[in-house]
Every structure is written in C-alpha cells, then in structure tokens.
Design an enzyme around this catalytic site. Structure first.
Site, short mmCIF file in Angstrom:
data_model
loop_
_atom_site.label_atom_id
_atom_site.label_comp_id
_atom_site.label_asym_id
_atom_site.label_seq_id
_atom_site.Cartn_x
_atom_site.Cartn_y
_atom_site.Cartn_z
N GLN A 95 -6.03 -0.54 27.69
CA GLN A 95 -5.50 0.38 26.67
C GLN A 95 -6.62 0.69 25.69
O GLN A 95 -7.11 -0.21 25.00
CB GLN A 95 -4.33 -0.27 25.93
CG GLN A 95 -3.72 0.64 24.86
CD GLN A 95 -2.59 -0.03 24.09
OE1 GLN A 95 -2.28 -1.21 24.29
NE2 GLN A 95 -1.96 0.73 23.21
N HIS A 101 1.51 5.08 24.29
CA HIS A 101 1.55 6.38 24.98
C HIS A 101 1.90 6.18 26.44
O HIS A 101 1.52 5.19 27.07
CB HIS A 101 0.23 7.13 24.85
CG HIS A 101 -0.99 6.31 25.19
ND1 HIS A 101 -1.52 5.38 24.33
CD2 HIS A 101 -1.76 6.28 26.31
CE1 HIS A 101 -2.57 4.81 24.90
NE2 HIS A 101 -2.73 5.34 26.11
N HIS A 103 1.39 7.82 30.03
CA HIS A 103 0.67 8.81 30.83
C HIS A 103 1.63 9.35 31.89
O HIS A 103 2.19 8.57 32.66
CB HIS A 103 -0.50 8.16 31.59
CG HIS A 103 -1.61 7.62 30.76
ND1 HIS A 103 -2.79 8.29 30.57
CD2 HIS A 103 -1.73 6.44 30.08
CE1 HIS A 103 -3.61 7.56 29.81
NE2 HIS A 103 -2.98 6.43 29.50
P1 AMP Z 1 -5.43 4.59 27.45
O1 AMP Z 1 -6.75 4.28 28.10
O2 AMP Z 1 -4.24 4.25 28.26
O3 AMP Z 1 -5.37 4.02 26.04
O4 AMP Z 1 -5.37 6.16 27.33
C1 AMP Z 1 -5.90 6.89 26.28
C2 AMP Z 1 -5.99 8.32 26.77
O5 AMP Z 1 -6.12 9.17 25.65
C3 AMP Z 1 -7.17 8.62 27.68
O6 AMP Z 1 -6.69 9.10 28.94
C4 AMP Z 1 -7.97 9.67 26.92
O7 AMP Z 1 -8.53 10.63 27.77
C5 AMP Z 1 -6.92 10.27 26.01
N1 AMP Z 1 -7.38 10.85 24.78
C6 AMP Z 1 -8.19 10.29 23.85
N2 AMP Z 1 -8.36 11.12 22.82
C7 AMP Z 1 -7.63 12.24 23.09
C8 AMP Z 1 -7.39 13.47 22.39
N3 AMP Z 1 -7.93 13.73 21.21
N4 AMP Z 1 -6.57 14.38 22.99
C9 AMP Z 1 -6.03 14.13 24.19
N5 AMP Z 1 -6.20 12.98 24.88
C10 AMP Z 1 -6.99 12.06 24.34
#
Ligand code: AMP
Ligand code: ZN
Length: 115
Positions: A95, A101, A103
């Site tokens: 994470q 969040h 996905h």
């Molecule tokens: P996780 O690794 O499960 O915490 O996922 C975080 C996700 O947020 C990743 O897939 C990133 O590409 C996405 N992410 C980070 N910053 C942004 C942003 N400003 N807008 C859209 N997605 C983002």
C-alpha cells in the site's frame, strides 16, 4: 487529513479524472493505469486502511461495495467479462497511499497469483 494526496483529490485541491462522485465517495482514474480500466474508489473521509475501519463505517463500506462498485462496473462496461477489485494493505500489501482505496481493474484478463 493534511498531506494526504487522496484527501486532496476528494477536496478538489488536486485535480483528478473523476468517473463517479457522491457525498461520501469519489472514484477517479489511476494516474498509472495497470489495465485498460483502472479506477480508484475512495471514501472522501480519511481512513488509513481496512485496518482502521470500525463499526461506524459499515454503511459507507456497504455503499461502496453494494452500490458504487457494481454501478461503476456497468458504467465502465466491465460487468460482462468481470474485473478485479484490489485493496492493498500495509507494507506486505504494498500500500503506497495511506488512504483506503479500492482498485477496480478490468478490460483485460488478470493473472493469478498476483505479483
Ligand atoms: P496502492 O499502491 O495500492 O497504495 O495504490 C496507490 C495508487 O494510487 C497507485 O496505483 C497510483 O498510481 C495511484 N495514484 C497516486 N497518486 C495519484 C493521483 N494523483 N491520481 C490518481 N492516481 C494516483
Ligand atoms: Zn486521506
């Protein structure tokens, strides 16, 4: 929460490509899509991870899982072929953003086991 990127997206301090929004939830396109369809569904309220959820969040989580995700799956046209819903949690879950969040990934066939 100050310095939380997803709180800033929910508060419109940082722009996002929103695909759904209501009073409690916003869904937007992931910046680095890992599939043809890759959106993030978040509660607007700051919750660090599933481990930080409490009984007070039952309605909010029910809303996301029972209403928002199925609606998005239909709107994004991944309901017929299916999709993957992923909630990375903590260090081993990889994470990277500490705001809960979901996905929603679809538009291609997924592999198992995940990496
Ligand atoms: P996780 O690794 O499960 O915490 O996922 C975080 C996700 O947020 C990743 O897939 C990133 O590409 C996405 N992410 C980070 N910053 C942004 C942003 N400003 N807008 C859209 N997605 C983002
Ligand atoms: Zn936050």
């Amino acid at each position: 929460m100050a310095d939380c990127i997803f709180c800033k997206i929910a508060g419109k301090e940082i722009p996002s490509q929103a695909v759904y929004e209501d009073e409690q939830v916003i869904a937007f396109k992931d910046l680095e899509p890992q599939a043809p369809v890759h959106v993030l569904v978040i509660p607007k309220k700051h919750v660090e991870s599933v481990l930080a959820l409490s009984g007070e969040d039952k309605e909010l989580m029910g809303h996301i899982l029972c209403e928002v995700v199925p609606k998005l799956a239909k709107d994004l046209e991944v309901d017929a072929n299916g999709f993957r819903l992923v909630v990375n949690t903590g260090k081993d879950g990889n994470q990277t953003v500490k705001h809960l969040h979901f996905h929603l990934l679809g538009g291609r066939s997924m592999q198992w086991p995940p990496g």
